[in-house]
Design a protein around this motif. Structure first.
Motif, short mmCIF file in Angstrom:
data_model
loop_
_atom_site.label_atom_id
_atom_site.label_comp_id
_atom_site.label_asym_id
_atom_site.label_seq_id
_atom_site.Cartn_x
_atom_site.Cartn_y
_atom_site.Cartn_z
N SER A 16 0.83 -1.20 0.00
CA SER A 16 0.00 0.00 0.00
C SER A 16 0.87 1.25 0.00
O SER A 16 2.00 1.24 0.49
CB SER A 16 -0.90 0.03 1.23
OG SER A 16 -1.77 -1.09 1.25
N GLN A 80 -5.46 6.65 -1.30
CA GLN A 80 -4.99 5.47 -0.60
C GLN A 80 -4.99 4.32 -1.59
O GLN A 80 -6.05 3.95 -2.12
CB GLN A 80 -5.90 5.15 0.58
CG GLN A 80 -5.50 3.90 1.35
CD GLN A 80 -4.17 4.05 2.05
OE1 GLN A 80 -3.92 5.04 2.73
NE2 GLN A 80 -3.29 3.06 1.90
N SER A 82 -4.12 0.40 -2.28
CA SER A 82 -3.90 -0.90 -1.65
C SER A 82 -3.87 -1.98 -2.72
O SER A 82 -4.28 -1.77 -3.86
CB SER A 82 -5.01 -1.19 -0.64
OG SER A 82 -5.09 -0.18 0.34
#
Length: 120
Positions: A16, A80, A82
């Motif tokens: 991530s 973000q 991931s």
């Protein structure tokens, strides 16, 4: 108006990373903040964007793995990322559209790119 992006780097597949992009300067309002990416030999493509009302748009290739968010008070957009894959390797650019304070002229700015490299 200036954009300052940060958070890129090298990560292993499955890992991530979080990107940030802060806008500063004479800004009256921001309508859209987003992230685009450009891999070598490819065109720049939309990754995700978010409107001032919170409406989010994602590329099919990242939906479910990436999340875009924003802090309107800080004029900052986050990405973000991931479950990163090698195909996510690219230079990531933030983009902000809004209205300048004072002149009330619209603007659309690109931040300097930040490299994201995913090793397999």
């Amino acid at each position: 108006v200036q954009l300052q992006a940060s958070g890129g780097g090298l990560v292993q597949a499955g890992g991530s990373l979080r990107l940030s992009c802060a806008a500063s300067g004479s800004i009256f309002s921001i309508s859209v903040m987003g992230w685009y990416r450009q891999a070598p030999g490819s065109e720049r493509e939309l990754v995700a964007k978010i409107t001032s009302a919170g409406t989010q748009t994602y590329a099919d290739s990242v939906r479910g793995r990436f999340t875009i968010s924003s802090d309107n008070a800080k004029k900052t957009v986050y990405l973000q990322m991931s479950s990163l894959r090698s195909e996510d390797t690219a230079v990531y650019f933030c983009n902000v559209e809004g209205v300048r304070r004072g002149s009330f002229l619209r603007f659309a700015l690109w931040g300097e790119g930040t490299q994201v490299t995913v090793s397999s």
